[in-house]
Design a protein around this motif. Sequence first.
Motif, PDB file in Angstrom:
ATOM      1  N   GLY A  36      33.012  42.414  40.106  1.00  0.00           N
ATOM      2  CA  GLY A  36      33.839  41.418  39.644  1.00  0.00           C
ATOM      3  C   GLY A  36      33.938  40.929  38.312  1.00  0.00           C
ATOM      4  N   TYR A  38      32.281  38.578  36.825  1.00  0.00           N
ATOM      5  CA  TYR A  38      32.533  36.874  36.647  1.00  0.00           C
ATOM      6  C   TYR A  38      31.653  36.211  35.597  1.00  0.00           C
ATOM      7  CZ  TYR A  38      34.465  37.810  41.389  1.00  0.00           C
ATOM      8  OH  TYR A  38      35.054  38.313  42.225  1.00  0.00           O
ATOM      9  N   LYS A  41      28.869  32.606  38.783  1.00  0.00           N
ATOM     10  CA  LYS A  41      28.991  32.784  40.102  1.00  0.00           C
ATOM     11  C   LYS A  41      28.003  31.746  40.787  1.00  0.00           C
ATOM     12  CE  LYS A  41      26.346  35.562  42.390  1.00  0.00           C
ATOM     13  NZ  LYS A  41      25.306  34.890  43.275  1.00  0.00           N
ATOM     14  N   LEU A  94      35.661  39.337  47.493  1.00  0.00           N
ATOM     15  CA  LEU A  94      34.809  40.317  46.662  1.00  0.00           C
ATOM     16  C   LEU A  94      35.773  41.356  45.922  1.00  0.00           C
ATOM     17  CD1 LEU A  94      31.565  39.666  48.780  1.00  0.00           C
ATOM     18  CD2 LEU A  94      32.118  38.492  46.762  1.00  0.00           C
ATOM     19  N   GLY A  97      38.371  40.251  43.812  1.00  0.00           N
ATOM     20  CA  GLY A  97      38.094  39.627  42.386  1.00  0.00           C
ATOM     21  C   GLY A  97      37.697  40.797  41.649  1.00  0.00           C
ATOM     22  N   ALA A  98      37.176  41.754  42.014  1.00  0.00           N
ATOM     23  CA  ALA A  98      36.896  43.222  41.426  1.00  0.00           C
ATOM     24  C   ALA A  98      38.005  44.004  40.970  1.00  0.00           C
ATOM     25  CB  ALA A  98      35.930  43.955  42.372  1.00  0.00           C
ATOM     26  N   PRO A 101      41.184  41.349  38.416  1.00  0.00           N
ATOM     27  CA  PRO A 101      40.745  39.973  37.711  1.00  0.00           C
ATOM     28  C   PRO A 101      41.855  39.273  37.008  1.00  0.00           C
ATOM     29  CG  PRO A 101      40.187  42.236  36.811  1.00  0.00           C
ATOM     30  CD  PRO A 101      40.773  42.628  37.892  1.00  0.00           C
ATOM     31  N   GLN A 104      43.539  36.641  38.945  1.00  0.00           N
ATOM     32  CA  GLN A 104      42.689  35.129  39.286  1.00  0.00           C
ATOM     33  C   GLN A 104      42.711  34.380  38.130  1.00  0.00           C
ATOM     34  OE1 GLN A 104      38.664  36.294  39.720  1.00  0.00           O
ATOM     35  NE2 GLN A 104      37.651  33.888  39.685  1.00  0.00           N
ATOM     36  N   LEU A 128      38.212  32.218  44.488  1.00  0.00           N
ATOM     37  CA  LEU A 128      38.337  32.877  42.824  1.00  0.00           C
ATOM     38  C   LEU A 128      38.917  31.760  42.014  1.00  0.00           C
ATOM     39  CD1 LEU A 128      39.313  36.586  43.919  1.00  0.00           C
ATOM     40  CD2 LEU A 128      36.963  35.419  43.641  1.00  0.00           C
ATOM     41  N   LEU A 138      33.237  32.660  40.692  1.00  0.00           N
ATOM     42  CA  LEU A 138      33.228  32.893  42.043  1.00  0.00           C
ATOM     43  C   LEU A 138      32.581  31.772  42.628  1.00  0.00           C
ATOM     44  CD1 LEU A 138      33.572  34.740  44.658  1.00  0.00           C
ATOM     45  CD2 LEU A 138      31.423  35.908  43.991  1.00  0.00           C
TER      46      LEU A 138
END
Length: 160
Positions: A36, A38, A41, A94, A97-98, A101, A104, A128, A138
Amino acid sequence: MNKGGGMVKNNKTMDRLELSIVVHDNETFDSLVAAGNYEWKAPWITAERFPVRSTLADERKLVLLHFNRQISSENAINEAENQGLTRPTYEDALRFGAQHPEVQREFPIIFLHEPVRGDDGRPSVLCLDRLLGARRDLLYTWSGYYWGDFYRFAFVYKPA
């Protein structure tokens, strides 16, 4: 979904965007969070609280609903069920988000999975989120909110 992948008007009050996520064998919480990438998180989101359940490799269709109005979690779930959709899993959040992206970065996405008790004891779900369209976060958030009209909600098709 239109050919450009943008939101499509389903009716006068709701937009929807359909996207696929791929489920891989041997995924772990750590591998999904790392994928992800991020910027931040929430430290409360851990493998102990969100263990990735093993499953066979597959593809899942997610539908992002935008209700264009304030809505409660309960009403969002009911409206999704009326469209043949059901709640996602936290693993869906999860994976999404990966794998998506950039989506989001456009708007915050709430995953109304079965809630997990937050550090404050309240039932919480994964979100997200984005900050000014750039930073991807996240987060977890209380599932009992009355959500603003800018949120999108992820659901999946009910099994046949």
